[in-house]
Design a protein around this motif. Structure first.
Motif, PDB file in Angstrom:
ATOM      1  N   ALA A 184      89.887  38.937  42.373  1.00 41.00           N
ATOM      2  CA  ALA A 184      89.993  37.722  41.555  1.00 41.00           C
ATOM      3  C   ALA A 184      90.749  36.633  42.300  1.00 41.00           C
ATOM      4  O   ALA A 184      90.365  35.453  42.250  1.00 41.00           O
ATOM      5  N   GLU A 185      91.816  37.000  42.977  1.00 34.69           N
ATOM      6  CA  GLU A 185      92.598  36.014  43.732  1.00 34.69           C
ATOM      7  C   GLU A 185      91.760  35.371  44.836  1.00 34.69           C
ATOM      8  O   GLU A 185      91.801  34.145  45.032  1.00 34.69           O
ATOM      9  N   LEU A 186      90.992  36.170  45.556  1.00 33.37           N
ATOM     10  CA  LEU A 186      90.161  35.645  46.640  1.00 33.37           C
ATOM     11  C   LEU A 186      89.035  34.769  46.099  1.00 33.37           C
ATOM     12  O   LEU A 186      88.715  33.716  46.675  1.00 33.37           O
ATOM     13  N   LEU A 187      88.449  35.173  44.992  1.00 33.34           N
ATOM     14  CA  LEU A 187      87.369  34.394  44.395  1.00 33.34           C
ATOM     15  C   LEU A 187      87.879  33.052  43.876  1.00 33.34           C
ATOM     16  O   LEU A 187      87.189  32.029  43.971  1.00 33.34           O
ATOM     17  N   GLU A 188      89.085  33.045  43.328  1.00 36.70           N
ATOM     18  CA  GLU A 188      89.676  31.793  42.861  1.00 36.70           C
ATOM     19  C   GLU A 188      89.946  30.844  44.032  1.00 36.70           C
ATOM     20  O   GLU A 188      89.720  29.634  43.932  1.00 36.70           O
ATOM     21  N   LYS A 189      90.400  31.398  45.141  1.00 34.89           N
ATOM     22  CA  LYS A 189      90.629  30.571  46.329  1.00 34.89           C
ATOM     23  C   LYS A 189      89.303  30.015  46.855  1.00 34.89           C
ATOM     24  O   LYS A 189      89.223  28.847  47.265  1.00 34.89           O
ATOM     25  N   LEU A 190      88.287  30.845  46.831  1.00 34.03           N
ATOM     26  CA  LEU A 190      86.976  30.401  47.289  1.00 34.03           C
ATOM     27  C   LEU A 190      86.490  29.211  46.469  1.00 34.03           C
ATOM     28  O   LEU A 190      86.049  28.195  47.024  1.00 34.03           O
ATOM     29  N   GLU A 191      86.596  29.343  45.145  1.00 33.98           N
ATOM     30  CA  GLU A 191      86.104  28.274  44.283  1.00 33.98           C
ATOM     31  C   GLU A 191      86.918  26.992  44.439  1.00 33.98           C
ATOM     32  O   GLU A 191      86.370  25.887  44.421  1.00 33.98           O
ATOM     33  N   SER A 192      88.242  27.136  44.584  1.00 35.00           N
ATOM     34  CA  SER A 192      89.078  25.944  44.696  1.00 35.00           C
ATOM     35  C   SER A 192      88.893  25.231  46.038  1.00 35.00           C
ATOM     36  O   SER A 192      88.949  24.006  46.113  1.00 35.00           O
ATOM     37  N   ARG A 193      88.639  25.995  47.097  1.00 32.25           N
ATOM     38  CA  ARG A 193      88.489  25.393  48.423  1.00 32.25           C
ATOM     39  C   ARG A 193      87.067  24.903  48.699  1.00 32.25           C
ATOM     40  O   ARG A 193      86.873  23.942  49.445  1.00 32.25           O
ATOM     41  N   TYR A 194      86.101  25.585  48.111  1.00 34.84           N
ATOM     42  CA  TYR A 194      84.701  25.242  48.361  1.00 34.84           C
ATOM     43  C   TYR A 194      83.959  25.112  47.029  1.00 34.84           C
ATOM     44  O   TYR A 194      83.027  25.870  46.748  1.00 34.84           O
ATOM     45  N   PRO A 195      84.358  24.158  46.182  1.00 34.95           N
ATOM     46  CA  PRO A 195      83.797  24.076  44.824  1.00 34.95           C
ATOM     47  C   PRO A 195      82.318  23.717  44.775  1.00 34.95           C
ATOM     48  O   PRO A 195      81.664  23.953  43.757  1.00 34.95           O
ATOM     49  N   PHE A 196      81.799  23.161  45.851  1.00 37.76           N
ATOM     50  CA  PHE A 196      80.394  22.740  45.836  1.00 37.76           C
ATOM     51  C   PHE A 196      79.542  23.541  46.826  1.00 37.76           C
ATOM     52  O   PHE A 196      78.393  23.207  47.068  1.00 37.76           O
ATOM     53  N   GLY A 197      80.114  24.577  47.367  1.00 32.10           N
ATOM     54  CA  GLY A 197      79.372  25.405  48.312  1.00 32.10           C
ATOM     55  C   GLY A 197      78.440  26.374  47.618  1.00 32.10           C
ATOM     56  O   GLY A 197      78.469  26.538  46.388  1.00 32.10           O
TER      57      GLY A 197
END
Length: 265
Positions: free
Chosen positions: A52-65
């Protein structure tokens, strides 16, 4: 005590001056693909908190990827598996709001219904023979609504068969809840309230196996109220739909199921 105080003050002073090393975020240089693959590996290992922590970082850093939407889906699942239903539901609601036409919408609806279903029925309650009908049916009603929405919008979904089975279970549960409350009122002399709650079973849950019991309870409540016409109507409907009912023969149910209905899930 004095030495401990001095050491603590010294550490605080060094931290304030920036002389103590900061905790290094190993993911700082990771791209979206790396974050996603590591999150998936964490889930495969059962480490849902890290996932969950990694997925949250992914979404926050690459929200349109291209990984962002999948990260939102899997964040909800990770929270669910982590035992954080409120966070999972919040993630699902956000996804449904942001992506109303997403091809995996049926899965998110199914996951939402499943979380609410499990909120209403825990393993420990089943093992302890705790009847679902004796608890607040709010989560069961919400779960039922979600599964019905799934079946209405996505009748061909691969989750439809399981959702349909859960709908049957939940409708039986809600019917039994109404009947439980009706019996409670009957025992305490609140006969009109008892009849009204039993009537809910007949009108709203007519496809459940509890209609027979509800009709007899209505008949009993109207009898004690002295409402002869309503009592006769309830008995007539019972005779019409359940001509071999134990209630008509003995004034009580004598035949018992081999296994309570709520244990079949």
């Amino acid at each position: 005590m004095k030495r401990w105080f001095l050491v603590t003050m010294a550490a605080a002073t060094l931290a304030g001056c920036g002389l103590l090393p900061e905790k290094i975020d190993e993911t700082r240089s990771w791209n979206a693909q790396k974050l996603y693959s590591e999150a998936r590996a964490a889930m495969d290992d059962g480490d849902y908190q890290r996932a969950a922590e990694l997925l949250e970082k992914l979404e926050s850093r690459y929200p349109f990827g291209r990984y962002a939407q999948q990260a939102q889906i899997e964040t909800a699942y990770a929270y669910y598996k982590q035992g954080e239903p409120e966070l999972a539901l919040a993630a699902i609601e956000r996804f449904l709001r942001l992506h109303p036409d997403h091809p995996n919408l049926d899965y998110m609806l199914y996951l939402k219904g499943l979380i609410l279903f499990n909120e209403d029925r825990s393993l420990f309650a089943a093992l302890g023979n705790q009847d679902m009908s004796e608890r607040d049916p709010k989560a069961a009603k919400e779960s039922l609504e979600v599964f019905l929405e799934l079946l209405r919008r996505f009748p061909e979904s691969k989750y439809a068969e399981d959702a349909e089975a859960r709908v049957i279970y939940l409708r039986n549960s809600l019917a039994r809840h109404e009947l439980h409350v009706a019996r409670y009122y009957l025992k305490r002399g609140a006969y009109l309230a008892a009849a009204n709650r039993a009537k809910v079973v007949v009108t709203d849950y007519s496809d459940t196996p509890l209609v027979e019991d509800a009709l007899w309870l209505m008949r009993e409540a109207y009898d004690r109220l002295g409402l002869t016409d309503l009592k006769t109507d309830a008995e007539r409907v019972l005779q019409l739909n359940f001509p071999d009912s134990d209630y008509l023969k003995y004034g009580e149910r004598r035949s018992k199921d081999e296994k309570p209905w709520w244990q079949f899930w």
